[in-house]
Design a protein around this motif. Structure first.
Motif, PDB file in Angstrom:
ATOM      1  N   SER A  34      41.672  64.603 -28.061  1.00  0.00           N
ATOM      2  CA  SER A  34      40.985  64.471 -26.777  1.00  0.00           C
ATOM      3  C   SER A  34      41.595  65.391 -25.728  1.00  0.00           C
ATOM      4  O   SER A  34      40.874  66.058 -24.965  1.00  0.00           O
ATOM      5  N   LEU A  35      42.920  65.447 -25.663  1.00  0.00           N
ATOM      6  CA  LEU A  35      43.593  66.292 -24.678  1.00  0.00           C
ATOM      7  C   LEU A  35      43.358  67.775 -24.956  1.00  0.00           C
ATOM      8  O   LEU A  35      43.207  68.575 -24.018  1.00  0.00           O
ATOM      9  N   GLU A  36      43.302  68.145 -26.212  1.00  0.00           N
ATOM     10  CA  GLU A  36      43.067  69.557 -26.544  1.00  0.00           C
ATOM     11  C   GLU A  36      41.654  70.000 -26.199  1.00  0.00           C
ATOM     12  O   GLU A  36      41.423  71.168 -25.855  1.00  0.00           O
ATOM     13  N   LEU A  76      42.651  61.721 -15.760  1.00  0.00           N
ATOM     14  CA  LEU A  76      42.492  60.328 -16.183  1.00  0.00           C
ATOM     15  C   LEU A  76      41.029  60.035 -16.536  1.00  0.00           C
ATOM     16  O   LEU A  76      40.733  59.428 -17.577  1.00  0.00           O
ATOM     17  N   LYS A  77      40.122  60.452 -15.669  1.00  0.00           N
ATOM     18  CA  LYS A  77      38.699  60.225 -15.923  1.00  0.00           C
ATOM     19  C   LYS A  77      38.232  60.984 -17.160  1.00  0.00           C
ATOM     20  O   LYS A  77      37.480  60.448 -17.988  1.00  0.00           O
ATOM     21  N   ALA A  78      38.691  62.222 -17.294  1.00  0.00           N
ATOM     22  CA  ALA A  78      38.238  63.062 -18.409  1.00  0.00           C
ATOM     23  C   ALA A  78      38.721  62.517 -19.753  1.00  0.00           C
ATOM     24  O   ALA A  78      37.940  62.420 -20.711  1.00  0.00           O
ATOM     25  N   LEU A  82      36.607  60.550 -23.231  1.00  0.00           N
ATOM     26  CA  LEU A  82      36.607  61.076 -24.599  1.00  0.00           C
ATOM     27  C   LEU A  82      37.228  60.123 -25.611  1.00  0.00           C
ATOM     28  O   LEU A  82      36.898  60.190 -26.800  1.00  0.00           O
ATOM     29  N   LEU A  83      38.110  59.262 -25.162  1.00  0.00           N
ATOM     30  CA  LEU A  83      38.821  58.379 -26.085  1.00  0.00           C
ATOM     31  C   LEU A  83      37.926  57.240 -26.583  1.00  0.00           C
ATOM     32  O   LEU A  83      37.040  56.787 -25.867  1.00  0.00           O
ATOM     33  N   PRO A  84      38.172  56.762 -27.800  1.00  0.00           N
ATOM     34  CA  PRO A  84      37.434  55.593 -28.300  1.00  0.00           C
ATOM     35  C   PRO A  84      37.856  54.331 -27.548  1.00  0.00           C
ATOM     36  O   PRO A  84      38.869  54.324 -26.843  1.00  0.00           O
ATOM     37  N   VAL A  89      43.813  54.891 -21.319  1.00  0.00           N
ATOM     38  CA  VAL A  89      44.889  55.433 -20.484  1.00  0.00           C
ATOM     39  C   VAL A  89      44.809  54.742 -19.122  1.00  0.00           C
ATOM     40  O   VAL A  89      43.786  54.785 -18.444  1.00  0.00           O
ATOM     41  N   LYS A  90      45.899  54.091 -18.734  1.00  0.00           N
ATOM     42  CA  LYS A  90      45.933  53.333 -17.487  1.00  0.00           C
ATOM     43  C   LYS A  90      46.325  54.194 -16.289  1.00  0.00           C
ATOM     44  O   LYS A  90      45.818  54.006 -15.185  1.00  0.00           O
TER      45      LYS A  90
END
Length: 241
Positions: A34-36, A76-78, A82-84, A89-90
């Motif tokens: 997701s970060l990549e 944070l929003k991005a 993308l994450l399941p 992420v808090k």
């Protein structure tokens, strides 16, 4: 290069632990992908510890460096988009010099046991359900044997016995609300399987299958603890920063 620190949580049921493994779904692997996508560069993520397959985290800390720089709120929003659903992420912040593996001051784990024939669908993914009646008072007394600085080599994976196995367990406490038993443990660091094998030995004692002398034998390295509690009951509850 900014150093991003992430506070995240995950439900471990469908993950093969934190650490990247070939052809397996892991928390680190999914987060890295997701970060990549967001940064368009190779991301190396450092986690505060490894968690086994099926273990959960209410709080987990990780960090990574990037060439590009993004506003933390936008990031944070991005990343959450993308994450399941089983990773969240808090919070994200930038902190130079922070290393998730070495900078944290401690960790708190909670192991949950539902001591009942009844099944609660909302609790089931997060507890070890044991219908066999446990002697809570005996478990509570035996837990005191683990407090302080001890050699926990009998409670870790045999491959890890050549590592430093001296751990100071700062807290171990048991609480009970109706049929739900919670075992809380706090230390600066833990060995692999250490919490699950401490719990496993306490459960065996609570069922009357071993006694206090058995646990003392494990702690004196006379015997290796063969009892490992199920992964699903364990949650990394808090990371102390």
């Amino acid at each position: 290069m900014p150093n991003y620190v992430l506070l995240l949580s995950y439900v471990g049921t469908r993950f093969h632990g934190w650490q990247i493994q070939p052809n397996l779904r892991t928390v680190q692997g999914v987060l890295k992908q997701s970060l990549e996508k967001i940064f368009g560069e190779n991301i190396k993520i450092t986690g505060c510890c490894r968690t086994d397959a099926g273990v959960h985290a209410k709080e987990y800390v990780a960090n990574f460096y990037t060439i590009k720089s993004l506003d933390t709120e936008r990031l944070l929003k991005a990343v959450n988009s993308l994450l399941p659903e089983d990773i969240g992420v808090k919070r994200i912040w930038i902190q130079e010099g922070f290393n998730a593996r070495y900078s944290v001051k401690g960790k708190v784990y909670i192991y949950r046991i539902l001591n009942s024939h009844s099944r609660d669908a909302f609790l089931e993914p997060f507890v070890w359900r044991l219908p066999h009646k446990l002697n809570f008072s005996d478990m509570e007394r035996a837990s005191e044997l683990f407090l302080g600085k001890k050699d926990f080599s009998a409670f870790t994976k045999r491959d890890d016995e050549d590592k430093n196995t001296i751990i100071e367990l700062e807290e171990i406490s048991l609480s009970k609300a109706e049929d739900l038993i919670e075992i809380r443990l706090r230390a600066r660091s833990f060995l692999r399987y250490m919490v699950r094998r401490i719990v496993g030995s306490l459960v065996q004692l609570g069922m009357g299958k071993i006694n206090m002398e058995s646990i003392e034998a494990y702690l004196s390295r006379k015997r290796h603890c063969p009892y490992t509690a199920k992964a699903k009951g364990l949650t990394l509850e808090k990371v102390l920063l």
